[in-house]
Scaffold this active site. Structure first.
Site, PDB file in Angstrom:
ATOM      1  N   CYS A 230       0.853  -1.213   0.019  1.00 40.12           N
ATOM      2  CA  CYS A 230       0.137  -0.121   0.019  1.00 40.12           C
ATOM      3  C   CYS A 230       0.905   1.188  -0.169  1.00 40.12           C
ATOM      4  O   CYS A 230       2.206   1.280   0.140  1.00 40.12           O
ATOM      5  CB  CYS A 230      -1.011   0.032   1.281  1.00 40.12           C
ATOM      6  SG  CYS A 230      -0.124   0.336   2.876  1.00 40.12           S
ATOM      7  N   ASP A 231       0.341   2.316  -0.056  1.00 47.36           N
ATOM      8  CA  ASP A 231       1.168   3.705  -0.065  1.00 47.36           C
ATOM      9  C   ASP A 231       0.984   4.197   1.470  1.00 47.36           C
ATOM     10  O   ASP A 231       2.030   4.900   1.889  1.00 47.36           O
ATOM     11  CB  ASP A 231       0.300   4.702  -1.181  1.00 47.36           C
ATOM     12  CG  ASP A 231       1.258   5.691  -1.414  1.00 47.36           C
ATOM     13  OD1 ASP A 231       2.513   5.453  -1.211  1.00 47.36           O
ATOM     14  OD2 ASP A 231       0.655   6.885  -1.704  1.00 47.36           O
TER      15      ASP A 231
END
Length: 102
Positions: A16-17
């Site tokens: 994920c970011d």
């Protein structure tokens, strides 16, 4: 296009970011469904994907970064954190040993 046999998948990383709850929830759900098949599921920031991942799952907007970080790993993109067909493809490949391709 990279691919892997489902029977060879032992480690999946959900990348994920921002590290928000959606990807952590996805990691937990996949872990429950894949652990009976001997597959570990981990969560990591896209820029710190750990070594040894057989498959990386990430949102479509992060695919280029994931491929740069893990160039020899199958990267599967998804659009929705819940109910995306990419998750069913992964689970089916693990269950029946079929080929999972990007």
């Amino acid at each position: 296009m990279s691919s892997i046999e489902g029977s060879a998948i032992k480690k999946v990383v959900v990348a994920c970011d921002a590290g928000m709850g959606s990807s952590v929830l996805l990691t937990s759900q996949l872990s429950k469904s894949l652990s009976p098949h001997g597959v570990a599921v981990e969560h990591a920031p896209v820029d710190r994907i750990p070594e040894g991942a057989d498959v990386v799952l990430c949102h479509t907007g992060l695919v280029d970064r994931a491929r740069k970080r893990a160039p020899d790993t199958v990267v599967i993109a998804f659009q929705m954190f819940m109910g995306d067909p990419a998750f069913a493809r992964l689970e089916q490949a693990v269950r029946d040993g079929s080929t999972l391709a990007e």
